[in-house]
Design an enzyme around this catalytic site. Structure first.
Site, PDB file in Angstrom:
ATOM      1  N   ASP A 145     -13.426  -9.375 -55.727  1.00  0.00           N
ATOM      2  CA  ASP A 145     -12.712 -10.127 -55.198  1.00  0.00           C
ATOM      3  C   ASP A 145     -12.462 -11.555 -56.265  1.00  0.00           C
ATOM      4  O   ASP A 145     -13.467 -11.858 -56.758  1.00  0.00           O
ATOM      5  CB  ASP A 145     -13.094 -10.779 -53.831  1.00  0.00           C
ATOM      6  N   HIS A 202     -17.959  -0.995 -53.340  1.00  0.00           N
ATOM      7  CA  HIS A 202     -17.446  -2.235 -52.557  1.00  0.00           C
ATOM      8  C   HIS A 202     -18.046  -3.682 -52.946  1.00  0.00           C
ATOM      9  O   HIS A 202     -19.211  -3.773 -52.622  1.00  0.00           O
ATOM     10  CB  HIS A 202     -17.321  -2.134 -51.075  1.00  0.00           C
ATOM     11  N   HIS A 232     -15.752 -13.530 -52.684  1.00  0.00           N
ATOM     12  CA  HIS A 232     -14.899 -13.201 -51.384  1.00  0.00           C
ATOM     13  C   HIS A 232     -14.536 -14.150 -50.606  1.00  0.00           C
ATOM     14  O   HIS A 232     -13.310 -14.526 -50.229  1.00  0.00           O
ATOM     15  CB  HIS A 232     -15.645 -12.094 -50.842  1.00  0.00           C
ATOM     16  N   GLU A 289     -15.196  -2.417 -56.895  1.00  0.00           N
ATOM     17  CA  GLU A 289     -14.377  -3.359 -56.224  1.00  0.00           C
ATOM     18  C   GLU A 289     -14.958  -4.794 -56.220  1.00  0.00           C
ATOM     19  O   GLU A 289     -15.968  -4.837 -56.025  1.00  0.00           O
ATOM     20  CB  GLU A 289     -14.022  -2.800 -54.742  1.00  0.00           C
TER      21      GLU A 289
END
Length: 261
Positions: free
Chosen positions: A52, A23, A65, A50
């Site tokens: 953003d 993440h 993010h 993962e």
């Protein structure tokens, strides 16, 4: 279950073969969404990352993010308040911001799950993925089903996750009293590979054994986020969950391996 569009050998996220997903690039082990994080995860053998995406003022997709730079970069202002040339020069005491295409090109063996954080990044993100030739090893994600529809249209060969509305339909299907009602709710779901969900939302349980079964019936893998407790992850895998999205991928992998998982 057989996925609706993707052949079995093209599935980034297969059903029944659990994976650990880092993440934000492993935010509990490295500075999140940074070159250091992705490099470290690769060196430790983690393929699934993962991250953003947001857009700069001039429409360049970058990895961040938050809407602002304060927390991660240590600089003032919003990401969309800078052009890429300006942002590349920002040194606020934190790690530099990466472009999406740069991260994809640096890590050709990684599978990137990229959360499009705003409407204005949808087109720049699709462009960056195409320019890096990474359509087959990216999954685009968003809470917004409308945003996802746009990106699916621009990236027809690229995997996607489900938005909130589609996930709510699976929740409803998992609680349906009859098989006919369940199948009706599952019919016509967006053509996605994965549902990435929390344990609960606003106090309402989401990730249940019946949710997992309903998603699998529709040919959709299920990933849980953000899970940093090994015991909780083990229980989820016992329920049939296909992926654990975690800030501590190294500790998670080692803990699950010790349990024989």
């Amino acid at each position: 279950s057989t996925p609706r569009r993707f052949a079995a050998d093209a599935m980034l996220y297969p059903i029944g073969a659990p994976i650990v997903v880092a993440h934000r690039g492993g935010a509990g082990e490295c500075p999140e969404n940074t070159a250091e994080a992705f490099l470290t995860m690769g060196e430790r053998g983690f393929r699934y990352l993962e991250t953003d995406a947001r857009a700069t003022l001039d429409g360049v997709a970058v990895l961040c993010h938050d809407a602002t730079l304060d927390r991660t970069v240590g600089a003032a202002g919003k990401v969309r308040g800078y052009t890429w040339r300006e942002l590349a020069r920002v040194r606020g005491g934190g790690p530099a911001v990466l472009r999406v295409d740069e991260a994809l090109e640096r890590h050709p063996d990684a599978v990137f799950n990229i959360d499009a954080k705003s409407d204005d990044v949808a087109a720049p993100l699709a462009r960056a993925i195409r320019e890096a030739g990474a359509q087959s090893r990216v999954c685009v994600a968003s809470f917004s089903e409308r945003r996802l529809r746009r990106m699916r249209g621009e990236l027809p060969e690229t995997a996607s996750s489900l938005g909130i509305g589609a996930i709510a339909r699976i929740v409803a299907a998992s609680r349906a009293r009859t098989g006919a009602a369940r199948r009706r709710l599952l019919k016509g779901l967006p053509d996605a590979q994965v549902a990435q969900v929390p344990l609960s939302f606003r106090g309402v349980p989401v990730l249940t054994e019946r949710f997992v079964a309903s998603a699998h019936e529709a040919g959709i893998a299920v990933h849980a986020w953000t899970i940093d407790d090994v015991a909780a992850a083990a229980r989820l895998l016992d329920m049939g969950v296909d992926g654990i999205i975690t800030d501590v991928p190294t500790a998670m992998y080692e803990g699950l391996r010790e349990r024989g998982l």
